[in-house]
Scaffold this motif. Structure first.
Motif, PDB file in Angstrom:
ATOM      1  N   LYS A 185      30.154  55.591   8.490  1.00 53.13           N
ATOM      2  CA  LYS A 185      29.871  54.139   8.000  1.00 53.13           C
ATOM      3  C   LYS A 185      31.087  53.464   7.873  1.00 53.13           C
ATOM      4  CE  LYS A 185      27.094  53.392   4.493  1.00 53.13           C
ATOM      5  NZ  LYS A 185      26.480  53.608   3.199  1.00 53.13           N
ATOM      6  N   THR A 186      32.138  54.111   7.838  1.00 54.07           N
ATOM      7  CA  THR A 186      33.532  53.441   7.911  1.00 54.07           C
ATOM      8  C   THR A 186      33.806  52.948   9.266  1.00 54.07           C
ATOM      9  OG1 THR A 186      34.446  54.689   6.043  1.00 54.07           O
ATOM     10  CG2 THR A 186      35.956  53.688   7.318  1.00 54.07           C
ATOM     11  N   ALA A 187      33.376  53.692  10.263  1.00 55.22           N
ATOM     12  CA  ALA A 187      33.769  53.608  11.678  1.00 55.22           C
ATOM     13  C   ALA A 187      32.892  52.282  12.203  1.00 55.22           C
ATOM     14  CB  ALA A 187      33.265  54.936  12.703  1.00 55.22           C
ATOM     15  N   ASP A 188      31.615  52.226  11.686  1.00 56.72           N
ATOM     16  CA  ASP A 188      31.094  51.072  11.855  1.00 56.72           C
ATOM     17  C   ASP A 188      31.566  49.685  11.400  1.00 56.72           C
ATOM     18  OD1 ASP A 188      29.245  52.611  13.295  1.00 56.72           O
ATOM     19  OD2 ASP A 188      27.586  52.712  11.671  1.00 56.72           O
ATOM     20  N   ARG A 189      32.060  49.743  10.204  1.00 54.49           N
ATOM     21  CA  ARG A 189      32.587  48.793   9.517  1.00 54.49           C
ATOM     22  C   ARG A 189      33.967  48.265  10.045  1.00 54.49           C
ATOM     23  NH1 ARG A 189      31.957  49.852   3.055  1.00 54.49           N
ATOM     24  NH2 ARG A 189      29.943  49.712   2.882  1.00 54.49           N
ATOM     25  N   LEU A 190      34.509  49.369  10.758  1.00 51.90           N
ATOM     26  CA  LEU A 190      36.037  48.996  11.396  1.00 51.90           C
ATOM     27  C   LEU A 190      35.708  48.211  12.925  1.00 51.90           C
ATOM     28  CD1 LEU A 190      38.182  52.372  10.704  1.00 51.90           C
ATOM     29  CD2 LEU A 190      38.720  49.940  10.171  1.00 51.90           C
ATOM     30  N   ALA A 191      34.557  48.903  13.256  1.00 57.70           N
ATOM     31  CA  ALA A 191      34.148  48.213  14.614  1.00 57.70           C
ATOM     32  C   ALA A 191      33.598  46.804  14.440  1.00 57.70           C
ATOM     33  CB  ALA A 191      33.090  48.895  15.330  1.00 57.70           C
ATOM     34  N   ALA A 192      32.944  46.488  13.506  1.00 53.49           N
ATOM     35  CA  ALA A 192      32.714  45.213  12.983  1.00 53.49           C
ATOM     36  C   ALA A 192      33.787  44.309  12.739  1.00 53.49           C
ATOM     37  CB  ALA A 192      31.564  45.306  11.871  1.00 53.49           C
ATOM     38  N   THR A 193      34.942  45.006  12.040  1.00 52.79           N
ATOM     39  CA  THR A 193      35.933  44.391  11.471  1.00 52.79           C
ATOM     40  C   THR A 193      36.900  43.862  12.823  1.00 52.79           C
ATOM     41  OG1 THR A 193      36.223  45.270   9.467  1.00 52.79           O
ATOM     42  CG2 THR A 193      38.128  44.294  10.131  1.00 52.79           C
ATOM     43  N   LYS A 194      37.083  44.746  13.781  1.00 53.24           N
ATOM     44  CA  LYS A 194      37.878  44.423  14.997  1.00 53.24           C
ATOM     45  C   LYS A 194      36.810  43.242  15.615  1.00 53.24           C
ATOM     46  CE  LYS A 194      39.257  46.610  19.077  1.00 53.24           C
ATOM     47  NZ  LYS A 194      39.340  47.815  19.926  1.00 53.24           N
ATOM     48  N   ALA A 195      35.462  43.191  15.806  1.00 58.33           N
ATOM     49  CA  ALA A 195      34.896  42.002  16.486  1.00 58.33           C
ATOM     50  C   ALA A 195      35.060  40.946  16.036  1.00 58.33           C
ATOM     51  CB  ALA A 195      33.578  42.470  16.701  1.00 58.33           C
ATOM     52  N   GLU A 196      35.126  40.631  14.548  1.00 55.86           N
ATOM     53  CA  GLU A 196      35.301  39.860  13.669  1.00 55.86           C
ATOM     54  C   GLU A 196      36.684  39.165  13.994  1.00 55.86           C
ATOM     55  OE1 GLU A 196      33.529  36.868  11.023  1.00 55.86           O
ATOM     56  OE2 GLU A 196      32.777  38.387  12.395  1.00 55.86           O
ATOM     57  N   HIS A 197      37.805  40.095  13.848  1.00 59.80           N
ATOM     58  CA  HIS A 197      39.109  39.715  14.127  1.00 59.80           C
ATOM     59  C   HIS A 197      39.152  38.736  15.378  1.00 59.80           C
ATOM     60  CE1 HIS A 197      43.340  41.070  14.326  1.00 59.80           C
ATOM     61  NE2 HIS A 197      43.408  39.834  14.270  1.00 59.80           N
ATOM     62  N   ALA A 198      38.563  39.548  16.514  1.00 64.63           N
ATOM     63  CA  ALA A 198      38.632  38.675  17.658  1.00 64.63           C
ATOM     64  C   ALA A 198      37.920  37.530  17.992  1.00 64.63           C
ATOM     65  CB  ALA A 198      37.926  39.679  18.636  1.00 64.63           C
ATOM     66  N   ARG A 199      36.729  37.304  17.016  1.00 63.89           N
ATOM     67  CA  ARG A 199      35.947  35.838  16.955  1.00 63.89           C
ATOM     68  C   ARG A 199      36.853  35.067  16.431  1.00 63.89           C
ATOM     69  NH1 ARG A 199      33.096  32.956  13.987  1.00 63.89           N
ATOM     70  NH2 ARG A 199      33.503  34.165  12.179  1.00 63.89           N
ATOM     71  N   HIS A 200      37.584  35.412  15.335  1.00 64.44           N
ATOM     72  CA  HIS A 200      38.173  34.206  14.419  1.00 64.44           C
ATOM     73  C   HIS A 200      39.653  34.063  15.284  1.00 64.44           C
ATOM     74  CE1 HIS A 200      36.100  35.363  10.819  1.00 64.44           C
ATOM     75  NE2 HIS A 200      36.842  34.322  10.118  1.00 64.44           N
ATOM     76  N   ARG A 201      40.315  34.795  16.146  1.00 71.27           N
ATOM     77  CA  ARG A 201      41.262  34.558  16.830  1.00 71.27           C
ATOM     78  C   ARG A 201      40.800  33.676  18.061  1.00 71.27           C
ATOM     79  NH1 ARG A 201      45.988  37.303  17.083  1.00 71.27           N
ATOM     80  NH2 ARG A 201      46.399  36.809  19.296  1.00 71.27           N
ATOM     81  N   ALA A 202      39.791  33.756  18.671  1.00 74.66           N
ATOM     82  CA  ALA A 202      39.227  32.736  19.889  1.00 74.66           C
ATOM     83  C   ALA A 202      38.728  31.481  19.206  1.00 74.66           C
ATOM     84  CB  ALA A 202      38.046  33.555  20.416  1.00 74.66           C
ATOM     85  N   ASP A 203      38.258  31.507  17.961  1.00 69.71           N
ATOM     86  CA  ASP A 203      38.071  30.208  17.350  1.00 69.71           C
ATOM     87  C   ASP A 203      39.026  29.530  17.110  1.00 69.71           C
ATOM     88  OD1 ASP A 203      35.691  28.426  16.054  1.00 69.71           O
ATOM     89  OD2 ASP A 203      37.323  28.901  14.192  1.00 69.71           O
ATOM     90  N   GLN A 204      40.186  30.023  16.650  1.00 70.44           N
ATOM     91  CA  GLN A 204      41.441  29.166  16.527  1.00 70.44           C
ATOM     92  C   GLN A 204      42.142  28.730  17.794  1.00 70.44           C
ATOM     93  OE1 GLN A 204      42.797  28.012  13.834  1.00 70.44           O
ATOM     94  NE2 GLN A 204      41.366  28.829  12.623  1.00 70.44           N
ATOM     95  N   VAL A 205      42.094  29.576  18.789  1.00 73.42           N
ATOM     96  CA  VAL A 205      42.568  29.216  20.024  1.00 73.42           C
ATOM     97  C   VAL A 205      41.878  27.917  20.536  1.00 73.42           C
ATOM     98  CG1 VAL A 205      42.795  29.761  22.595  1.00 73.42           C
ATOM     99  CG2 VAL A 205      43.289  31.257  20.855  1.00 73.42           C
ATOM    100  N   ALA A 206      40.410  27.936  20.426  1.00 68.05           N
ATOM    101  CA  ALA A 206      39.573  26.654  20.964  1.00 68.05           C
ATOM    102  C   ALA A 206      39.864  25.510  20.283  1.00 68.05           C
ATOM    103  CB  ALA A 206      38.119  26.997  20.743  1.00 68.05           C
ATOM    104  N   ARG A 207      39.999  25.625  18.687  1.00 66.64           N
ATOM    105  CA  ARG A 207      40.511  24.616  17.946  1.00 66.64           C
ATOM    106  C   ARG A 207      41.591  23.806  18.177  1.00 66.64           C
ATOM    107  NH1 ARG A 207      37.850  24.426  12.593  1.00 66.64           N
ATOM    108  NH2 ARG A 207      36.213  25.876  12.278  1.00 66.64           N
ATOM    109  N   HIS A 208      42.540  24.644  18.790  1.00 71.37           N
ATOM    110  CA  HIS A 208      43.910  24.067  19.083  1.00 71.37           C
ATOM    111  C   HIS A 208      44.002  23.778  20.543  1.00 71.37           C
ATOM    112  CE1 HIS A 208      44.719  26.059  15.164  1.00 71.37           C
ATOM    113  NE2 HIS A 208      46.076  25.319  14.914  1.00 71.37           N
TER     114      HIS A 208
END
Length: 326
Positions: free
Chosen positions: A254-277
């Motif tokens: 379960k922890t591995a799944d959460r870490l994978a989801a966290t990594k994907a969310e991290h990448a999405r937030h970074r891409a969103d900020q790049v688009a905003r700027h």
């Protein structure tokens, strides 16, 4: 127009009246407006009946603004009014500049200028005499809307040479002082408009002209983006470390799944900020002027660095003191 309350109020009253609205001044900084149809589209796309009291703020006023009823420096309503007052189709105007000199320039002078412009020239020879002709340029006035974290507007006048698309800063700067050719002057064989080709040249010239403005904006955007990315990275790195610490006491799968989801969310937030700027430039053309200016046309036989002789059709432009290959 510099923002000065009285002058801007006059512009609004004259402009709205021209569009069919009823206007009255109840006070020195206020304008009552009743608009319908074309004038009302400034507030609603349907053109439904609209009544409003516009307040014109002082240039140095601070505080929150209501863009629907207040007019201030950079107010979007001002730009909508200017757009509504423009012709539906932007005309391509034509202007022939004053006539040729009676005698062509000396061959030694134009050769020297050629060698200065094309410094790899080995041999140079005129195969035909200099003949009076016209050189064509396109002068454009454009309002550039630069969309970034902060919105910027800038008014630019640029000129490009039509045979080669080169920017002509001198013509853009001095066109206001040019003298038109008399009505009985030499007839001009105007070139056929090529919108697709001219668009590419104008885009390149505008970006070149805006380079200093964009450099400062880009530097501020990068600083803000770096702060946002650092904040996001710190948050997700701390959250991932916390999940890893919990893994010792919980279900590893379960922890591995959460870490994978966290990594994907991290990448999405970074891409969103790049688009905003991102920085986007929207040019709005206000004037198109096709210029015909006196020039001298000839065929030139040259030998350049590749040691191959060739004959080129070229045009010498006295105002710019440069050759244009045609």
């Amino acid at each position: 127009m510099p923002y000065e309350t009285g002058a801007v109020l006059d512009f609004y009253e004259d402009g709205l009246t021209a569009l069919g609205a009823l206007c009255a001044r109840p006070w020195h900084d206020r304008l009552d407006v009743v608009a319908e149809g074309r004038a009302a589209t400034l507030w609603n796309p349907e053109g439904a009946l609209h009544a409003a009291e516009l307040q014109f703020t002082a240039p140095d006023a601070t505080g929150t603004r209501d863009a629907a009823r207040e007019v201030f420096p950079g107010c979007p309503l001002t730009f909508r009014l200017a757009e509504a007052l423009r012709p539906a189709v932007l005309p391509l105007e034509r202007l022939a500049l004053d006539a040729h000199a009676h005698r062509p320039p000396d061959a030694a002078v134009v050769e020297k200028l050629w060698r200065h412009q094309f410094d790899d020239t080995k041999r140079w020879h005129l195969t035909s005499p200099l003949a009076a002709d016209f050189h064509f340029s396109l002068v454009v006035v454009a309002r550039c809307e630069i969309q970034a974290i902060d919105q910027h507007w800038t008014l630019r006048r640029i000129a490009v040479s039509l045979p080669d698309g080169q920017s002509d800063e001198g013509l853009a700067r001095e066109i206001g002082f040019a003298r038109a050719s008399p009505e009985n002057g030499k007839p001009v064989n105007w070139p056929t408009p090529e919108p697709a080709r001219w668009t590419g040249w104008l885009q390149r010239a505008l970006l070149q002209d805006l380079s200093d403005d964009l450099a400062g904006i880009r530097e501020r955007q990068e600083q803000r983006l770096r702060r946002e990315l650092d904040r996001i990275d710190a948050y997700f790195e701390n959250y991932a470390a916390e999940l890893t610490a919990r893994a010792r006491r919980g279900d590893p799968a379960k922890t591995a799944d959460r870490l994978a989801a966290t990594k994907a969310e991290h990448a999405r937030h970074r891409a969103d900020q790049v688009a905003r700027h991102e920085i986007t430039v929207h040019p709005h053309l206000d004037a198109l002027l096709l210029i015909a200016e006196p020039a001298w046309r000839a065929h030139v036989q040259v030998e350049r660095a590749h040691h191959r002789s060739e004959t080129l059709a070229a045009c010498y432009v006295p105002r710019a003191r440069r050759w244009v290959l045609t």
